[in-house]
Design a protein around this motif. Sequence first.
Motif, PDB file in Angstrom:
ATOM      1  N   LYS A   1      61.618  49.416  72.018  1.00 40.34           N
ATOM      2  CA  LYS A   1      61.799  50.814  72.379  1.00 40.34           C
ATOM      3  C   LYS A   1      63.128  51.383  71.877  1.00 40.34           C
ATOM      4  O   LYS A   1      63.188  52.501  71.356  1.00 40.34           O
ATOM      5  CB  LYS A   1      61.711  50.954  73.901  1.00 40.34           C
ATOM      6  CG  LYS A   1      61.867  52.385  74.403  1.00 40.34           C
ATOM      7  CD  LYS A   1      61.725  52.417  75.925  1.00 40.34           C
ATOM      8  CE  LYS A   1      61.895  53.828  76.445  1.00 40.34           C
ATOM      9  NZ  LYS A   1      61.786  53.862  77.931  1.00 40.34           N
ATOM     10  N   ASP A   2      64.203  50.608  72.019  1.00 34.65           N
ATOM     11  CA  ASP A   2      65.539  51.084  71.651  1.00 34.65           C
ATOM     12  C   ASP A   2      65.995  50.589  70.281  1.00 34.65           C
ATOM     13  O   ASP A   2      67.187  50.699  69.955  1.00 34.65           O
ATOM     14  CB  ASP A   2      66.551  50.633  72.714  1.00 34.65           C
ATOM     15  CG  ASP A   2      66.227  51.176  74.088  1.00 34.65           C
ATOM     16  OD1 ASP A   2      65.735  52.322  74.166  1.00 34.65           O
ATOM     17  OD2 ASP A   2      66.443  50.449  75.078  1.00 34.65           O
ATOM     18  N   ASN A   3      65.071  50.044  69.477  1.00 34.22           N
ATOM     19  CA  ASN A   3      65.476  49.483  68.182  1.00 34.22           C
ATOM     20  C   ASN A   3      64.712  50.077  67.010  1.00 34.22           C
ATOM     21  O   ASN A   3      64.604  49.443  65.953  1.00 34.22           O
ATOM     22  CB  ASN A   3      65.262  47.961  68.196  1.00 34.22           C
ATOM     23  CG  ASN A   3      66.216  47.255  69.137  1.00 34.22           C
ATOM     24  OD1 ASN A   3      67.422  47.257  68.926  1.00 34.22           O
ATOM     25  ND2 ASN A   3      65.679  46.658  70.197  1.00 34.22           N
ATOM     26  N   VAL A   4      64.166  51.282  67.192  1.00 29.10           N
ATOM     27  CA  VAL A   4      63.433  51.944  66.110  1.00 29.10           C
ATOM     28  C   VAL A   4      64.381  52.221  64.939  1.00 29.10           C
ATOM     29  O   VAL A   4      65.500  52.705  65.117  1.00 29.10           O
ATOM     30  CB  VAL A   4      62.796  53.252  66.610  1.00 29.10           C
ATOM     31  CG1 VAL A   4      62.110  53.990  65.455  1.00 29.10           C
ATOM     32  CG2 VAL A   4      61.794  52.958  67.711  1.00 29.10           C
ATOM     33  N   GLY A   5      63.920  51.867  63.730  1.00 31.95           N
ATOM     34  CA  GLY A   5      64.725  52.084  62.533  1.00 31.95           C
ATOM     35  C   GLY A   5      65.660  50.944  62.197  1.00 31.95           C
ATOM     36  O   GLY A   5      66.354  50.987  61.179  1.00 31.95           O
ATOM     37  N   LYS A   6      65.670  49.911  63.032  1.00 27.50           N
ATOM     38  CA  LYS A   6      66.570  48.773  62.807  1.00 27.50           C
ATOM     39  C   LYS A   6      65.794  47.599  62.208  1.00 27.50           C
ATOM     40  O   LYS A   6      64.608  47.443  62.452  1.00 27.50           O
ATOM     41  CB  LYS A   6      67.237  48.362  64.117  1.00 27.50           C
ATOM     42  CG  LYS A   6      68.122  49.444  64.722  1.00 27.50           C
ATOM     43  CD  LYS A   6      68.731  48.979  66.036  1.00 27.50           C
ATOM     44  CE  LYS A   6      69.583  50.067  66.660  1.00 27.50           C
ATOM     45  NZ  LYS A   6      70.156  49.631  67.970  1.00 27.50           N
ATOM     46  N   PRO A   7      66.488  46.738  61.442  1.00 29.15           N
ATOM     47  CA  PRO A   7      65.804  45.585  60.833  1.00 29.15           C
ATOM     48  C   PRO A   7      65.570  44.463  61.840  1.00 29.15           C
ATOM     49  O   PRO A   7      66.397  44.201  62.708  1.00 29.15           O
ATOM     50  CB  PRO A   7      66.770  45.144  59.732  1.00 29.15           C
ATOM     51  CG  PRO A   7      68.111  45.608  60.201  1.00 29.15           C
ATOM     52  CD  PRO A   7      67.891  46.868  60.971  1.00 29.15           C
ATOM     53  N   MET A   8      64.420  43.825  61.700  1.00 33.66           N
ATOM     54  CA  MET A   8      64.039  42.721  62.565  1.00 33.66           C
ATOM     55  C   MET A   8      63.672  41.522  61.694  1.00 33.66           C
ATOM     56  O   MET A   8      63.039  41.683  60.647  1.00 33.66           O
ATOM     57  CB  MET A   8      62.849  43.130  63.429  1.00 33.66           C
ATOM     58  CG  MET A   8      62.237  42.017  64.254  1.00 33.66           C
ATOM     59  SD  MET A   8      60.596  42.473  64.864  1.00 33.66           S
ATOM     60  CE  MET A   8      59.671  42.495  63.317  1.00 33.66           C
ATOM     61  N   ALA A   9      64.049  40.341  62.129  1.00 37.35           N
ATOM     62  CA  ALA A   9      63.791  39.131  61.356  1.00 37.35           C
ATOM     63  C   ALA A   9      62.721  38.277  62.036  1.00 37.35           C
ATOM     64  O   ALA A   9      62.673  38.187  63.265  1.00 37.35           O
ATOM     65  CB  ALA A   9      65.070  38.316  61.198  1.00 37.35           C
ATOM     66  N   THR A  10      61.866  37.682  61.211  1.00 38.25           N
ATOM     67  CA  THR A  10      60.907  36.685  61.690  1.00 38.25           C
ATOM     68  C   THR A  10      61.478  35.315  61.328  1.00 38.25           C
ATOM     69  O   THR A  10      61.663  35.008  60.151  1.00 38.25           O
ATOM     70  CB  THR A  10      59.527  36.869  61.044  1.00 38.25           C
ATOM     71  OG1 THR A  10      59.054  38.184  61.305  1.00 38.25           O
ATOM     72  CG2 THR A  10      58.543  35.858  61.586  1.00 38.25           C
ATOM     73  N   VAL A  11      61.756  34.500  62.335  1.00 42.67           N
ATOM     74  CA  VAL A  11      62.433  33.221  62.136  1.00 42.67           C
ATOM     75  C   VAL A  11      61.413  32.088  62.304  1.00 42.67           C
ATOM     76  O   VAL A  11      60.713  32.016  63.319  1.00 42.67           O
ATOM     77  CB  VAL A  11      63.588  33.033  63.137  1.00 42.67           C
ATOM     78  CG1 VAL A  11      64.308  31.715  62.879  1.00 42.67           C
ATOM     79  CG2 VAL A  11      64.561  34.204  63.038  1.00 42.67           C
ATOM     80  N   PHE A  12      61.349  31.241  61.298  1.00 44.58           N
ATOM     81  CA  PHE A  12      60.488  30.069  61.329  1.00 44.58           C
ATOM     82  C   PHE A  12      61.341  28.888  61.782  1.00 44.58           C
ATOM     83  O   PHE A  12      62.350  28.563  61.167  1.00 44.58           O
ATOM     84  CB  PHE A  12      59.900  29.815  59.949  1.00 44.58           C
ATOM     85  CG  PHE A  12      58.967  28.638  59.878  1.00 44.58           C
ATOM     86  CD1 PHE A  12      57.697  28.720  60.412  1.00 44.58           C
ATOM     87  CD2 PHE A  12      59.358  27.449  59.279  1.00 44.58           C
ATOM     88  CE1 PHE A  12      56.817  27.644  60.351  1.00 44.58           C
ATOM     89  CE2 PHE A  12      58.491  26.373  59.215  1.00 44.58           C
ATOM     90  CZ  PHE A  12      57.218  26.475  59.749  1.00 44.58           C
ATOM     91  N   ILE A  13      60.921  28.239  62.882  1.00 43.76           N
ATOM     92  CA  ILE A  13      61.703  27.151  63.474  1.00 43.76           C
ATOM     93  C   ILE A  13      60.892  25.877  63.415  1.00 43.76           C
ATOM     94  O   ILE A  13      59.734  25.847  63.836  1.00 43.76           O
ATOM     95  CB  ILE A  13      62.077  27.468  64.933  1.00 43.76           C
ATOM     96  CG1 ILE A  13      62.877  28.773  64.991  1.00 43.76           C
ATOM     97  CG2 ILE A  13      62.878  26.324  65.544  1.00 43.76           C
ATOM     98  CD1 ILE A  13      63.136  29.252  66.391  1.00 43.76           C
ATOM     99  N   GLU A  14      61.494  24.823  62.898  1.00 42.06           N
ATOM    100  CA  GLU A  14      60.810  23.540  62.765  1.00 42.06           C
ATOM    101  C   GLU A  14      61.619  22.463  63.457  1.00 42.06           C
ATOM    102  O   GLU A  14      62.849  22.424  63.363  1.00 42.06           O
ATOM    103  CB  GLU A  14      60.626  23.195  61.284  1.00 42.06           C
ATOM    104  CG  GLU A  14      59.817  21.939  61.033  1.00 42.06           C
ATOM    105  CD  GLU A  14      59.572  21.711  59.548  1.00 42.06           C
ATOM    106  OE1 GLU A  14      58.693  20.901  59.227  1.00 42.06           O
ATOM    107  OE2 GLU A  14      60.278  22.336  58.732  1.00 42.06           O
ATOM    108  N   TYR A  15      60.921  21.601  64.177  1.00 38.61           N
ATOM    109  CA  TYR A  15      61.565  20.482  64.858  1.00 38.61           C
ATOM    110  C   TYR A  15      61.188  19.192  64.144  1.00 38.61           C
ATOM    111  O   TYR A  15      60.005  18.909  63.958  1.00 38.61           O
ATOM    112  CB  TYR A  15      61.122  20.401  66.320  1.00 38.61           C
ATOM    113  CG  TYR A  15      61.561  21.573  67.171  1.00 38.61           C
ATOM    114  CD1 TYR A  15      62.752  21.537  67.878  1.00 38.61           C
ATOM    115  CD2 TYR A  15      60.776  22.716  67.254  1.00 38.61           C
ATOM    116  CE1 TYR A  15      63.148  22.602  68.657  1.00 38.61           C
ATOM    117  CE2 TYR A  15      61.160  23.794  68.028  1.00 38.61           C
ATOM    118  CZ  TYR A  15      62.348  23.731  68.731  1.00 38.61           C
ATOM    119  OH  TYR A  15      62.735  24.796  69.499  1.00 38.61           O
ATOM    120  N   LYS A  16      62.183  18.407  63.781  1.00 40.37           N
ATOM    121  CA  LYS A  16      61.936  17.130  63.120  1.00 40.37           C
ATOM    122  C   LYS A  16      62.556  16.003  63.940  1.00 40.37           C
ATOM    123  O   LYS A  16      63.693  16.107  64.401  1.00 40.37           O
ATOM    124  CB  LYS A  16      62.513  17.130  61.703  1.00 40.37           C
ATOM    125  CG  LYS A  16      61.782  18.078  60.760  1.00 40.37           C
ATOM    126  CD  LYS A  16      62.233  17.902  59.328  1.00 40.37           C
ATOM    127  CE  LYS A  16      61.422  18.772  58.379  1.00 40.37           C
ATOM    128  NZ  LYS A  16      61.836  18.605  56.976  1.00 40.37           N
TER     129      LYS A  16
END
Length: 614
Positions: free
Chosen positions: A357-372
């Motif tokens: 709601k309060d972050n329109v126009g801002k960049p967002m990241a999709t983070v891929f997390i892997e556990y080894k």
Amino acid sequence: MLNQTPFWKYILVIFVVALTALYAAPNLYGEDHAIQISASKDAPVEQELADLVESALVAENIEIKRIELERGQLLVRLNDSDAQLLAQDIIDRKLNDDYVVAMNLAPDTPDWLRAFNAEPMKLGLDLRGGVHFLMEVDMNSATTKAYEDVVGDFRLRLREEDIRYRSAKQNPDSVDVVFRDSATLEKAQFFLRNQFGNLQINERDGLTLRATFSEARLAEIRDAAVKQNITIIRSRINQLGVAEPLVQKQGADRIVVQLPGIQDTAKAKEILNATATLEFRMVDGQNDVRDAQRGRAPAGSEIIMHKDGYPQLLKKQVMLTGSHIIDANSGVDEYGVPNVSIDLDSKGGAKWSRATKDNVGKPMATVFIEYKSTGERGPDGKLIFEKKEEIISIATIRGQLGASFQITGLDSPQEARQLSLLLRAGALIAPIQIVEERTVGPSLGKENIELGMTAIIWGLAAVLVFMLIYYRAFGVVANIALVLNLVMIVGIMSMIPGATLTLPGMAGIVLTVGMAVDANVLIFERIREEIREGRSPQQSIHFGYDSAFSTILDANITTFLAGMILFAVGTGPIKGFSITLMIGIATSMFTAIIVTRVLVNSIWGGRRVTKLAI
């Protein structure tokens, strides 16, 4: 006149026998040694790949039976295991790490049977060979992740209610929220208790509220972690093309995985060990990533590397995790720009709407997390995992988002397809590790099949000979019914999704062959009794079938109920035995009561008969 068969019974018998014979037919064609090629990361499986693989194998004088491209996978069928081993080595060297290349056994079902969705019976690990894995779920990570979500939810809800707090931090087994004064603390305590009924929220020293999960809720979280991991493992196994994998819970934190037909254990382990999840976070655009690299990172941000190799500063707060995603599909917008359309569950949609709601126009990241796995265990005996994070996309939030939204800013349609596959595969709530591995060779499975088939054939032959000698013409009718009964069992086993034939299941078929003749013996002996009492042949047939019916029904119902109990309380081999037993009881009643009656009526019914060959 007695012993006339209604026309609908002829139609019923012909339909049932033809249908089960159709679906039993694929079992006659066997399996091919095959190499299966699936996409890995940015490499598509298309006709060009098929041409490349074919040319590489032809150049090495490997004879190819045929190459099939379907369901996003390439299947190379070969003539024997030697050619399969050579072909795998050649294809691996040719394709490097761009694809998942695995050896497999593929049913050689003709196209005309595939048109009816007819497939051979699924064979268990003891018959087909394959691999058995015992996997352990890291429950510490599951509870840690749950408390991370609580921290994020607390921050959002307190901000919405304009309740100010000093800090909200996560402990190993709790969440602490520190306030400025006691009045604000009391207001927050009342609000949070109403909003989060699954948490125990109590006041601590130093204007602090501590939230913990109850033991019942912790048990639910751990159970959900195992169940969700089972679902995701099944999705990943589809890459290996396993027709009927066994994936089930064992104990509180372990999962059993059996992959019949899989010969390449390395590739199976590679896919199953790909323990990963997804998170959506905001990009920190107010601070310089170079300052953060020099050790001056803001308290609420951290550096994560982008997949293209450059550092990016992200907020630590997680907006949404992949556990809320129920569907994801790649596509393009009206300008031809690739995107991914995402659908969330109701809880995720509400959370996502508040977060964006309060972050329109801002960049967002999709983070891929892997556990080894590090291969080490902590003081509590649990496995220790190393966490690796990577940004796979950065997109701009165009408006307040709800349960359905799109991810943009992707470089190519292939990247969009790959991201949608990752999202659809779901997020493992906790990392897993293979703690036990067993391999069953196909030669052992072949020997079991041969021995089982020998037992079935000899058992059937003994019964056929006995019935033919003892009951003469009526024995021929019974023998036809017995053969049809066996065909029907195989056909129904092939038709039922999830039904797997194991070695105990073959024992169930052997037992059923012996039991199936009981009903005919009861009927034929009753016919003999009626003849001895002076009834006519037609009356003897009529009363013989009618009088024996109740006895046959009672005997089979009690055995069927025993099979149901075995299926309900048994595991593994016991279930396999009970399934074939119950199917065999149902088919034997059909063949003994209906099929033989139709045959007997067709031969002797409706005409003058002075003597019966029985």
